[in-house]
Design a protein around this motif. Structure first.
Motif, PDB file in Angstrom:
ATOM      1  N   ALA A 266     -19.064  43.681  39.944  1.00 17.84           N
ATOM      2  CA  ALA A 266     -19.923  44.525  40.785  1.00 17.84           C
ATOM      3  C   ALA A 266     -21.188  44.944  40.033  1.00 17.84           C
ATOM      4  N   ASP A 267     -21.075  45.210  38.722  1.00 17.24           N
ATOM      5  CA  ASP A 267     -22.247  45.571  37.922  1.00 17.24           C
ATOM      6  C   ASP A 267     -23.228  44.411  37.851  1.00 17.24           C
ATOM      7  N   ARG A 268     -22.696  43.204  37.647  1.00 21.48           N
ATOM      8  CA  ARG A 268     -23.580  42.031  37.577  1.00 21.48           C
ATOM      9  C   ARG A 268     -24.268  41.779  38.918  1.00 21.48           C
ATOM     10  N   GLU A 269     -23.525  41.946  40.019  1.00 23.05           N
ATOM     11  CA  GLU A 269     -24.119  41.738  41.335  1.00 23.05           C
ATOM     12  C   GLU A 269     -25.182  42.790  41.636  1.00 23.05           C
ATOM     13  N   ARG A 270     -24.986  44.017  41.144  1.00 19.52           N
ATOM     14  CA  ARG A 270     -25.964  45.084  41.349  1.00 19.52           C
ATOM     15  C   ARG A 270     -27.286  44.728  40.664  1.00 19.52           C
ATOM     16  N   VAL A 271     -27.206  44.193  39.469  1.00 22.16           N
ATOM     17  CA  VAL A 271     -28.418  43.770  38.763  1.00 22.16           C
ATOM     18  C   VAL A 271     -29.061  42.589  39.483  1.00 22.16           C
ATOM     19  N   ALA A 272     -28.250  41.644  39.963  1.00 18.68           N
ATOM     20  CA  ALA A 272     -28.787  40.492  40.680  1.00 18.68           C
ATOM     21  C   ALA A 272     -29.559  40.929  41.921  1.00 18.68           C
ATOM     22  N   GLU A 273     -29.081  41.957  42.623  1.00 18.23           N
ATOM     23  CA  GLU A 273     -29.768  42.450  43.825  1.00 18.23           C
ATOM     24  C   GLU A 273     -31.131  43.036  43.459  1.00 18.23           C
ATOM     25  N   VAL A 274     -31.197  43.755  42.330  1.00 20.25           N
ATOM     26  CA  VAL A 274     -32.481  44.301  41.878  1.00 20.25           C
ATOM     27  C   VAL A 274     -33.457  43.170  41.577  1.00 20.25           C
ATOM     28  N   LEU A 275     -32.957  42.100  40.963  1.00 23.92           N
ATOM     29  CA  LEU A 275     -33.821  40.972  40.621  1.00 23.92           C
ATOM     30  C   LEU A 275     -34.312  40.257  41.870  1.00 23.92           C
ATOM     31  N   ARG A 276     -33.441  40.117  42.876  1.00 28.30           N
ATOM     32  CA  ARG A 276     -33.862  39.472  44.119  1.00 28.30           C
ATOM     33  C   ARG A 276     -34.973  40.283  44.805  1.00 28.30           C
ATOM     34  N   ASP A 277     -34.810  41.608  44.819  1.00 33.57           N
ATOM     35  CA  ASP A 277     -35.846  42.451  45.423  1.00 33.57           C
ATOM     36  C   ASP A 277     -37.166  42.310  44.659  1.00 33.57           C
TER      37      ASP A 277
ATOM     38  N   LEU B 250     -32.453  43.622  31.507  1.00 32.76           N
ATOM     39  CA  LEU B 250     -32.892  42.721  32.565  1.00 32.76           C
ATOM     40  C   LEU B 250     -33.649  43.437  33.671  1.00 32.76           C
ATOM     41  N   THR B 251     -33.432  44.729  33.837  1.00 36.59           N
ATOM     42  CA  THR B 251     -34.104  45.487  34.895  1.00 36.59           C
ATOM     43  C   THR B 251     -34.874  46.684  34.349  1.00 36.59           C
ATOM     44  N   ARG B 252     -35.020  46.752  33.026  1.00 37.81           N
ATOM     45  CA  ARG B 252     -35.650  47.932  32.411  1.00 37.81           C
ATOM     46  C   ARG B 252     -37.094  48.100  32.867  1.00 37.81           C
ATOM     47  N   ASP B 253     -37.823  46.993  33.116  1.00 36.65           N
ATOM     48  CA  ASP B 253     -39.239  47.079  33.487  1.00 36.65           C
ATOM     49  C   ASP B 253     -39.457  47.024  34.998  1.00 36.65           C
ATOM     50  N   LEU B 254     -38.379  47.211  35.784  1.00 34.33           N
ATOM     51  CA  LEU B 254     -38.494  47.171  37.237  1.00 34.33           C
ATOM     52  C   LEU B 254     -38.326  48.570  37.818  1.00 34.33           C
ATOM     53  N   PRO B 255     -38.969  48.861  38.951  1.00 29.05           N
ATOM     54  CA  PRO B 255     -38.927  50.229  39.511  1.00 29.05           C
ATOM     55  C   PRO B 255     -37.529  50.728  39.817  1.00 29.05           C
ATOM     56  N   THR B 256     -36.622  49.831  40.189  1.00 25.76           N
ATOM     57  CA  THR B 256     -35.278  50.254  40.573  1.00 25.76           C
ATOM     58  C   THR B 256     -34.294  49.991  39.449  1.00 25.76           C
TER      59      THR B 256
ATOM     60  N   ALA C  11     -32.709  51.895  37.752  1.00 27.79           N
ATOM     61  CA  ALA C  11     -31.531  52.767  37.763  1.00 27.79           C
ATOM     62  C   ALA C  11     -30.350  52.099  38.422  1.00 27.79           C
ATOM     63  N   ALA C  12     -30.632  51.098  39.280  1.00 27.95           N
ATOM     64  CA  ALA C  12     -29.524  50.412  39.949  1.00 27.95           C
ATOM     65  C   ALA C  12     -28.677  49.626  38.988  1.00 27.95           C
ATOM     66  N   ALA C  13     -29.209  49.343  37.776  1.00 26.06           N
ATOM     67  CA  ALA C  13     -28.440  48.587  36.803  1.00 26.06           C
ATOM     68  C   ALA C  13     -27.569  49.478  35.942  1.00 26.06           C
ATOM     69  N   ALA C  14     -27.689  50.799  36.134  1.00 28.36           N
ATOM     70  CA  ALA C  14     -26.888  51.705  35.334  1.00 28.36           C
ATOM     71  C   ALA C  14     -25.426  51.600  35.713  1.00 28.36           C
ATOM     72  N   PRO C  15     -24.528  51.962  34.791  1.00 32.26           N
ATOM     73  CA  PRO C  15     -23.104  51.904  35.103  1.00 32.26           C
ATOM     74  C   PRO C  15     -22.772  52.748  36.308  1.00 32.26           C
TER      75      PRO C  15
END
Length: 265
Positions: free
Chosen positions: A27-38, A69-75, A77-81
């Motif tokens: 679920a954590d990996r999928e959450r990061v993948a969703e941020v990347l898709r956006d 992987l999402t540190r420089d993206l606006p969302t 926080a979605a990659a947080a545990p």
């Protein structure tokens, strides 16, 4: 001196934040993948960078590997545990069909390719009726990551000495009603099983003259990476299982030899 009969209303201390070396879940990996898709849909990442980060996300084992992987993206926080979840009731899937049938108008009403090409792919909203035309050209209509304006949508295709390709995700019901003259309409294979509950219905019609309309079912690249990673993990688990079995057999043979020596002496 305190009175034990008085209840203590103080809030419990917050749980410590997970450390970077804590193991990440699917679920954590999928959450990061969703941020990347956006981020890809918004133009914050190009395709090469998106694919590189997405592959790294599905390879990640810990939160420390996911966070950059999402540190420089606006969302980011979605990659947080995630917060602790209850195991008594499964949470609703964010990618369920109900969340993808959004109503309203589509983000694109159609596409035209005359000696050229067009494409509709990624995150977009399919209208109730999408019209597309190709004359000595081609077009791609990819519904794998799309939302739908209605539970039933129609894609009207006209291909004259050209080609149109419609790609749908597994689970979607597809009805093909097109007519071909020295051309044709493909019918997707139904070996993925019956339509999923709540999935939209896609009706593909129109006319093809010296041209063709292709219809196929495919999973997204992200899902391909997920399946590839799952197969890799299964191979690793099988190897470990074989090694464990070999160790047990070796230990059994050693124990048998030891018993034989004890009987001889």
């Amino acid at each position: 001196m305190t009175d034990d009969s008085v209840p203590d209303h103080r809030a419990p201390a917050p749980a410590p934040a997970p450390t970077p070396d804590l193991r990440a879940s699917d679920a954590d990996r999928e959450r990061v993948a969703e941020v990347l898709r956006d981020a890809l849909a918004e133009g914050r990442l190009d395709m090469a960078e998106f694919e590189e980060r997405l592959e790294a996300a599905y390879r990640a084992r810990t939160y420390g590997e996911l966070t950059p992987l999402t540190r420089d993206l606006p969302t980011a926080a979605a990659a947080a545990p995630p917060a602790p979840v209850s195991f008594t009731k499964a949470p609703a899937e964010s990618g369920s069909w109900a969340s993808r049938i959004v109503g309203g108008e589509g983000s694109s009403a159609g596409g035209v390719a005359i000696l050229s090409g067009f494409e509709r792919k990624g995150r977009w909203t399919v209208p109730k009726r999408f019209n597309c035309f190709a004359f000595m050209g081609g077009g791609e209509i990819d519904l794998r990551e799309a939302d739908f304006a209605d539970r039933e949508v129609e894609i009207n295709c006209v291909a004259i000495m050209g080609g149109l390709q419609v790609t749908v995700p597994p689970g979607v019901e597809v009805v093909v009603r097109g007519i071909g003259v020295m051309g044709g309409f493909d019918h997707p294979r139904d070996d993925d099983g019956p339509p999923e509950p709540g999935a939209p219905r896609v009706v593909i019609g129109g006319f093809a003259f010296w041209g063709g309309v292709g219809v196929s079912r495919k999973v997204t690249r992200a899902e391909q990476l997920r399946l590839k990673e799952r197969r890799r993990q299964e191979r690793v688990e099988r190897r470990e299982s074989r090694r464990e079995l070999q160790r047990e057999r070796h230990e059994g043979r050693r124990e048998l030899r030891r018993e034989r020596r004890d009987r001889e002496y």
